[in-house]
Design a protein around this motif. Structure first.
Motif, PDB file in Angstrom:
ATOM      1  N   MET A 240       7.552  22.847   1.764  1.00  0.00           N
ATOM      2  CA  MET A 240       8.756  22.076   1.997  1.00  0.00           C
ATOM      3  C   MET A 240       8.836  21.534   3.409  1.00  0.00           C
ATOM      4  SD  MET A 240      11.630  24.219  -0.056  1.00  0.00           S
ATOM      5  CE  MET A 240      11.168  25.797   0.648  1.00  0.00           C
ATOM      6  N   ALA A 241       7.718  21.560   4.093  1.00  0.00           N
ATOM      7  CA  ALA A 241       7.757  21.163   5.494  1.00  0.00           C
ATOM      8  C   ALA A 241       7.657  19.678   5.708  1.00  0.00           C
ATOM      9  CB  ALA A 241       6.634  21.864   6.253  1.00  0.00           C
ATOM     10  N   GLU A 242       7.213  18.922   4.705  1.00  0.00           N
ATOM     11  CA  GLU A 242       6.976  17.510   4.960  1.00  0.00           C
ATOM     12  C   GLU A 242       7.504  16.633   3.830  1.00  0.00           C
ATOM     13  OE1 GLU A 242       2.863  17.112   5.551  1.00  0.00           O
ATOM     14  OE2 GLU A 242       2.836  18.212   7.420  1.00  0.00           O
ATOM     15  N   PRO A 243       8.816  16.676   3.581  1.00  0.00           N
ATOM     16  CA  PRO A 243       9.342  15.758   2.587  1.00  0.00           C
ATOM     17  C   PRO A 243       9.186  14.340   3.060  1.00  0.00           C
ATOM     18  CG  PRO A 243      11.108  16.832   3.769  1.00  0.00           C
ATOM     19  CD  PRO A 243       9.833  17.472   4.209  1.00  0.00           C
ATOM     20  N   ASP A 244       9.040  13.419   2.121  1.00  0.00           N
ATOM     21  CA  ASP A 244       8.733  12.062   2.557  1.00  0.00           C
ATOM     22  C   ASP A 244       9.149  11.054   1.514  1.00  0.00           C
ATOM     23  OD1 ASP A 244       6.323   9.844   2.293  1.00  0.00           O
ATOM     24  OD2 ASP A 244       7.068  10.130   4.320  1.00  0.00           O
ATOM     25  N   VAL A 245      10.048  10.175   1.870  1.00  0.00           N
ATOM     26  CA  VAL A 245      10.344   9.041   1.026  1.00  0.00           C
ATOM     27  C   VAL A 245      10.315   7.831   1.926  1.00  0.00           C
ATOM     28  CG1 VAL A 245      12.050   7.922  -0.434  1.00  0.00           C
ATOM     29  CG2 VAL A 245      11.826  10.393  -0.488  1.00  0.00           C
ATOM     30  N   THR A 246       9.436   6.931   1.681  1.00  0.00           N
ATOM     31  CA  THR A 246       9.279   5.838   2.614  1.00  0.00           C
ATOM     32  C   THR A 246       9.419   4.497   1.959  1.00  0.00           C
ATOM     33  OG1 THR A 246       6.915   5.747   2.308  1.00  0.00           O
ATOM     34  CG2 THR A 246       7.697   7.158   4.054  1.00  0.00           C
ATOM     35  N   SER A 247      10.108   3.663   2.673  1.00  0.00           N
ATOM     36  CA  SER A 247       9.938   2.240   2.630  1.00  0.00           C
ATOM     37  C   SER A 247       9.345   1.981   4.006  1.00  0.00           C
ATOM     38  CB  SER A 247      11.291   1.575   2.424  1.00  0.00           C
ATOM     39  OG  SER A 247      11.634   1.655   1.048  1.00  0.00           O
ATOM     40  N   PRO A 248       9.389   0.750   4.543  1.00  0.00           N
ATOM     41  CA  PRO A 248       8.844   0.613   5.887  1.00  0.00           C
ATOM     42  C   PRO A 248       9.539   1.548   6.848  1.00  0.00           C
ATOM     43  CG  PRO A 248       9.158  -1.514   4.881  1.00  0.00           C
ATOM     44  CD  PRO A 248       9.780  -0.503   3.960  1.00  0.00           C
TER      45      PRO A 248
ATOM     46  N   ASN B 256       4.610  11.119  -3.453  1.00  0.00           N
ATOM     47  CA  ASN B 256       3.317  10.978  -2.787  1.00  0.00           C
ATOM     48  C   ASN B 256       3.482   9.917  -1.713  1.00  0.00           C
ATOM     49  OD1 ASN B 256       0.731  10.382  -1.938  1.00  0.00           O
ATOM     50  ND2 ASN B 256      -0.141  10.195  -3.993  1.00  0.00           N
ATOM     51  N   ARG B 257       3.445  10.322  -0.459  1.00  0.00           N
ATOM     52  CA  ARG B 257       3.747   9.403   0.637  1.00  0.00           C
ATOM     53  C   ARG B 257       2.753   8.243   0.725  1.00  0.00           C
ATOM     54  NH1 ARG B 257       4.928  12.013   5.254  1.00  0.00           N
ATOM     55  NH2 ARG B 257       4.745  14.163   4.546  1.00  0.00           N
ATOM     56  N   PHE B 258       1.592   8.377   0.079  1.00  0.00           N
ATOM     57  CA  PHE B 258       0.583   7.321   0.156  1.00  0.00           C
ATOM     58  C   PHE B 258       0.626   6.385  -1.056  1.00  0.00           C
ATOM     59  CE2 PHE B 258      -1.188  11.031   2.437  1.00  0.00           C
ATOM     60  CZ  PHE B 258      -1.202  10.478   3.709  1.00  0.00           C
ATOM     61  N   SER B 259       1.571   6.612  -1.956  1.00  0.00           N
ATOM     62  CA  SER B 259       1.680   5.801  -3.161  1.00  0.00           C
ATOM     63  C   SER B 259       2.978   5.001  -3.140  1.00  0.00           C
ATOM     64  CB  SER B 259       1.625   6.689  -4.411  1.00  0.00           C
ATOM     65  OG  SER B 259       1.997   5.963  -5.560  1.00  0.00           O
ATOM     66  N   THR B 260       2.855   3.685  -3.202  1.00  0.00           N
ATOM     67  CA  THR B 260       4.043   2.830  -3.204  1.00  0.00           C
ATOM     68  C   THR B 260       4.891   3.076  -4.441  1.00  0.00           C
ATOM     69  OG1 THR B 260       2.850   1.127  -1.967  1.00  0.00           O
ATOM     70  CG2 THR B 260       4.850   0.443  -3.117  1.00  0.00           C
ATOM     71  N   SER B 261       4.256   3.189  -5.599  1.00  0.00           N
ATOM     72  CA  SER B 261       5.006   3.418  -6.836  1.00  0.00           C
ATOM     73  C   SER B 261       5.722   4.760  -6.806  1.00  0.00           C
ATOM     74  CB  SER B 261       4.068   3.354  -8.038  1.00  0.00           C
ATOM     75  OG  SER B 261       3.051   4.347  -7.952  1.00  0.00           O
ATOM     76  N   SER B 262       5.083   5.777  -6.215  1.00  0.00           N
ATOM     77  CA  SER B 262       5.713   7.092  -6.114  1.00  0.00           C
ATOM     78  C   SER B 262       6.932   7.042  -5.205  1.00  0.00           C
ATOM     79  CB  SER B 262       4.705   8.121  -5.596  1.00  0.00           C
ATOM     80  OG  SER B 262       5.318   9.374  -5.414  1.00  0.00           O
ATOM     81  N   ARG B 263       6.829   6.303  -4.106  1.00  0.00           N
ATOM     82  CA  ARG B 263       7.964   6.193  -3.192  1.00  0.00           C
ATOM     83  C   ARG B 263       9.127   5.456  -3.853  1.00  0.00           C
ATOM     84  NH1 ARG B 263       3.816   4.779   0.585  1.00  0.00           N
ATOM     85  NH2 ARG B 263       4.568   2.615   0.642  1.00  0.00           N
ATOM     86  N   LYS B 264       8.822   4.411  -4.606  1.00  0.00           N
ATOM     87  CA  LYS B 264       9.884   3.680  -5.307  1.00  0.00           C
ATOM     88  C   LYS B 264      10.560   4.570  -6.349  1.00  0.00           C
ATOM     89  CE  LYS B 264       7.986  -0.989  -4.737  1.00  0.00           C
ATOM     90  NZ  LYS B 264       7.410  -2.183  -5.431  1.00  0.00           N
TER      91      LYS B 264
ATOM     92  N   GLN C 184      12.513   7.384   8.280  1.00  0.00           N
ATOM     93  CA  GLN C 184      12.154   6.639   7.086  1.00  0.00           C
ATOM     94  C   GLN C 184      13.449   6.365   6.325  1.00  0.00           C
ATOM     95  OE1 GLN C 184       9.171   9.032   5.165  1.00  0.00           O
ATOM     96  NE2 GLN C 184       8.027   9.273   7.063  1.00  0.00           N
ATOM     97  N   ILE C 185      13.513   5.272   5.618  1.00  0.00           N
ATOM     98  CA  ILE C 185      14.805   4.793   5.139  1.00  0.00           C
ATOM     99  C   ILE C 185      15.088   5.098   3.667  1.00  0.00           C
ATOM    100  CG2 ILE C 185      14.839   2.979   6.863  1.00  0.00           C
ATOM    101  CD1 ILE C 185      14.047   0.992   4.718  1.00  0.00           C
ATOM    102  N   GLY C 186      14.262   5.959   3.051  1.00  0.00           N
ATOM    103  CA  GLY C 186      14.479   6.274   1.645  1.00  0.00           C
ATOM    104  C   GLY C 186      15.846   6.864   1.358  1.00  0.00           C
ATOM    105  N   ALA C 187      16.397   7.655   2.282  1.00  0.00           N
ATOM    106  CA  ALA C 187      17.704   8.276   2.073  1.00  0.00           C
ATOM    107  C   ALA C 187      18.841   7.270   2.148  1.00  0.00           C
ATOM    108  CB  ALA C 187      17.923   9.377   3.112  1.00  0.00           C
ATOM    109  N   PHE C 188      18.571   6.105   2.739  1.00  0.00           N
ATOM    110  CA  PHE C 188      19.641   5.153   3.022  1.00  0.00           C
ATOM    111  C   PHE C 188      19.617   3.933   2.105  1.00  0.00           C
ATOM    112  CE2 PHE C 188      18.201   7.488   6.728  1.00  0.00           C
ATOM    113  CZ  PHE C 188      19.381   8.084   7.148  1.00  0.00           C
ATOM    114  N   ILE C 189      18.537   3.790   1.340  1.00  0.00           N
ATOM    115  CA  ILE C 189      18.432   2.651   0.424  1.00  0.00           C
ATOM    116  C   ILE C 189      19.487   2.697  -0.681  1.00  0.00           C
ATOM    117  CG2 ILE C 189      16.955   1.553  -1.303  1.00  0.00           C
ATOM    118  CD1 ILE C 189      14.563   2.231   0.442  1.00  0.00           C
ATOM    119  N   PRO C 190      19.795   3.881  -1.274  1.00  0.00           N
ATOM    120  CA  PRO C 190      20.801   3.893  -2.346  1.00  0.00           C
ATOM    121  C   PRO C 190      22.183   3.438  -1.899  1.00  0.00           C
ATOM    122  CG  PRO C 190      19.451   5.870  -2.446  1.00  0.00           C
ATOM    123  CD  PRO C 190      19.115   5.187  -1.156  1.00  0.00           C
TER     124      PRO C 190
END
Length: 560
Positions: free
Chosen positions: A1-9, A230-238, A274-280
């Motif tokens: 649980m040390a590296e959660p990751d949701v990325t857009s740019p 998966n921080r390296f997968s665009t589809s996973s981040r979406k 990273q802005i994944g938390a703020f997109i919704p």
């Protein structure tokens, strides 16, 4: 649980304003244009002159310092390098008489703590397994009776914190009601915060897919209805962003917890969000966590997990402070983008922590790890603040940056992280000549006769991301194939490159050929050619003379 990751740019300070308010330039590129069309659009030179003026023209061209103007590349600008290392643990080693004496005294206590840790973890694991028995519909909220049973695991989590030396935890403020703020964001310093929040609010977390395979822990976080990414997968981040929005929108799910920095830091600053938390677009409650200390830095930096746990077990007490900040909501009177929303949130957290914000990102941690693996004296020299400096100017992925670092490290940089022209040419298979000096000089923006990794990375990315780079590669491949085959032979490569470096001997051509021949099959296919230039984009300059000569100077033109 040390590296959660949701990325857009990644978030950076220069891109937090509304894009609609910024000037934008759009360049339309038709990928189907032929080489003739391309040559007229990107290889503009003065009009063709008679043969007796070729010497004058060559002399003029030699005065051009930028060898990448033919693909539209302007002068290179490289921001100053920061000396801050946001990932460094400041007490990785046991130092001082007091600290050694304390560890010796605490060893018997540490054994008891270790037993408590094992019992708590085992009990929590069993309780979680019971709570998950027969539960098939993981996409729906967990039934209430299962949630109540998870209280056993939550109490075990508090016992685990106690075994680590967190006998009491200072709190300020209160968690906001779930209906008011369905998303919680926190800074990330250690593996301790996820354990604390598991006990405190039992949230749904966003975590790397790799955490699912961790023994015991993987089972427990599955009970939290974790959102894997998966921080390296665009589809996973979406997909993760969609899941955040879905679960945040329903009161039947727990609130969602994210660590927007994407990795742990030493707590002395905030890195880019990273802005994944703020997109919704839901209100978020920021939470800040501090670990006040004098002798033992509890951050998960350049220290192994086993060593960090040992140090925690052998402290009299470890201090931890948690502060719930006021809710931050998207601005209703204007259409606020996610980057601006994230910037306001990070500013509120940095102010409360009384720390500065930097533009480092997870990509910098990858660079740091790569340099550390290579046993470099000061690995921090190879971080570049990717969020603001690279990804804002050139959309370069983290893996691409690591590949460029691998190339740079093969140039044998000195203890200050600099490379001189001889090692630069050796790795890129370049002969010491006027063109090589121009390429190196393009990177050496400070004119010191040596380059840093940041200069090499920025220069490579600057060339790679030019709108005409890919088309120039395709045109160069076509023009090199003089025998009509679908590949380039060693002779054809030599003939083409000698237009840029006339005195290249056969051995030097062979070395260059081996660099391009990625699959070592004795010929350069289009895939080999393109892949090599993507790994080493600076080498496109080798074909500039060939392209300009053939397409603009005519068959009778002189050679510069």
């Amino acid at each position: 649980m040390a590296e959660p990751d949701v990325t857009s740019p990644l978030l950076h300070k220069d891109r937090v304003s509304d894009p609609s308010n910024e000037p934008q330039v759009f360049i339309a590129i038709d990928d189907d244009r032929g080489s003739e069309s391309l040559s007229h659009s990107i290889l503009q030179e003065p009009p063709i002159r008679p043969d007796n003026e070729n010497d004058e023209m060559c002399s003029t061209r030699l005065k051009i310092d930028n060898p990448f103007e033919f693909i539209g590349g302007g002068e290179l600008a490289v921001p100053a390098t920061t000396t801050i290392d946001p990932f460094r643990n400041h007490t990785p080693r046991i130092e001082g008489v007091y600290e050694w004496l304390k560890i010796v005294i605490c060893v018997p206590i540490a054994i008891i703590r270790l037993v408590l840790f094992g019992l708590a973890l085992s009990t929590g694991y069993v309780a979680t397994k019971v709570a998950l028995i027969g539960w098939k519909d993981k996409e729906s909220p967990m039934p209430k009776w299962r949630v109540r049973l998870m209280w056993v695991t939550r109490i075990c989590a508090r016992c685990i914190l106690f075994s680590f030396g967190y006998h009491w935890i200072k709190r300020r403020g209160q968690p906001a009601p779930r209906e008011t703020s369905p998303i919680v964001v926190s800074n990330h310093v250690s593996y301790v915060e996820p354990i604390f929040f598991f006990y405190e609010i039992f949230p749904t977390i966003v975590a790397s897919e790799s955490h699912d395979s961790i023994p015991v822990v993987g089972t427990i976080i599955r009970a939290m209805q974790v959102i894997y990414v998966n921080r390296f997968s665009t589809s996973s981040r979406k997909h993760a962003v969609n899941e955040i929005k879905r679960k945040a929108s329903s009161d039947r799910f727990p609130r969602v917890l994210l660590f927007p920095e994407g990795t742990t830091t030493n707590g002395r600053l905030l890195i880019s969000f990273q802005i994944g938390a703020f997109i919704p677009g839901y209100s978020v409650q920021p939470v800040i966590v501090r670990y006040p200390h004098v002798h033992f830095d509890q951050s998960w930096g350049n220290i192994s997990l086993a060593r960090l746990m040992f140090r925690m077990f052998t402290q009299f007490h470890n201090f931890m402070e948690v502060e719930y900040l006021p809710i931050v909501s998207p601005l209703e009177n204007q259409k606020e983008n996610a980057a601006s929303f994230a910037q306001r949130t990070s500013h509120a957290m940095a102010t409360a922590l009384n720390v500065v914000q930097t533009s480092h990102s997870y990509g910098d941690l990858m660079l740091l790890a790569k340099a550390s693996e290579s046993k470099k004296e000061n690995p921090a020299l190879y971080m570049v603040e990717m969020a603001r400096m690279v990804e804002s100017m050139f959309p370069l992925s983290n893996s691409e940056a690591v590949d460029f670092l691998d190339t740079f490290l093969s140039m044998n940089p000195d203890c200050s992280g600099h490379v001189k022209i001889l090692d630069f040419c050796r790795v890129l298979r370049l002969k010491a000549c006027n063109l090589s000096e121009k390429i190196f000089g393009f990177l050496d923006v400070e004119k010191k006769g040596k380059i840093t990794f940041k200069q090499f990375l920025f220069g490579s990315a600057h060339v790679l991301k030019q709108p005409f780079f890919r088309q120039a590669c395709e045109l160069a491949f076509v023009e090199c194939r003089t025998n009509g085959n679908d590949y380039i032979s060693e002779q054809e490569l030599g003939d083409s490159v000698r237009m840029a470096i006339p005195d290249l001997d056969d051995n030097e051509v062979h070395e260059l050929f081996e660099l391009f021949d990625g699959d070592s099959d004795g010929r350069i296919s289009k895939d080999d050619f393109t892949a090599c230039l993507r790994r080493n984009p600076l080498l496109i300059a080798l074909f500039s003379s060939h392209l300009m000569h053939k397409n603009l100077l005519g068959a009778g033109g002189g050679q510069c």
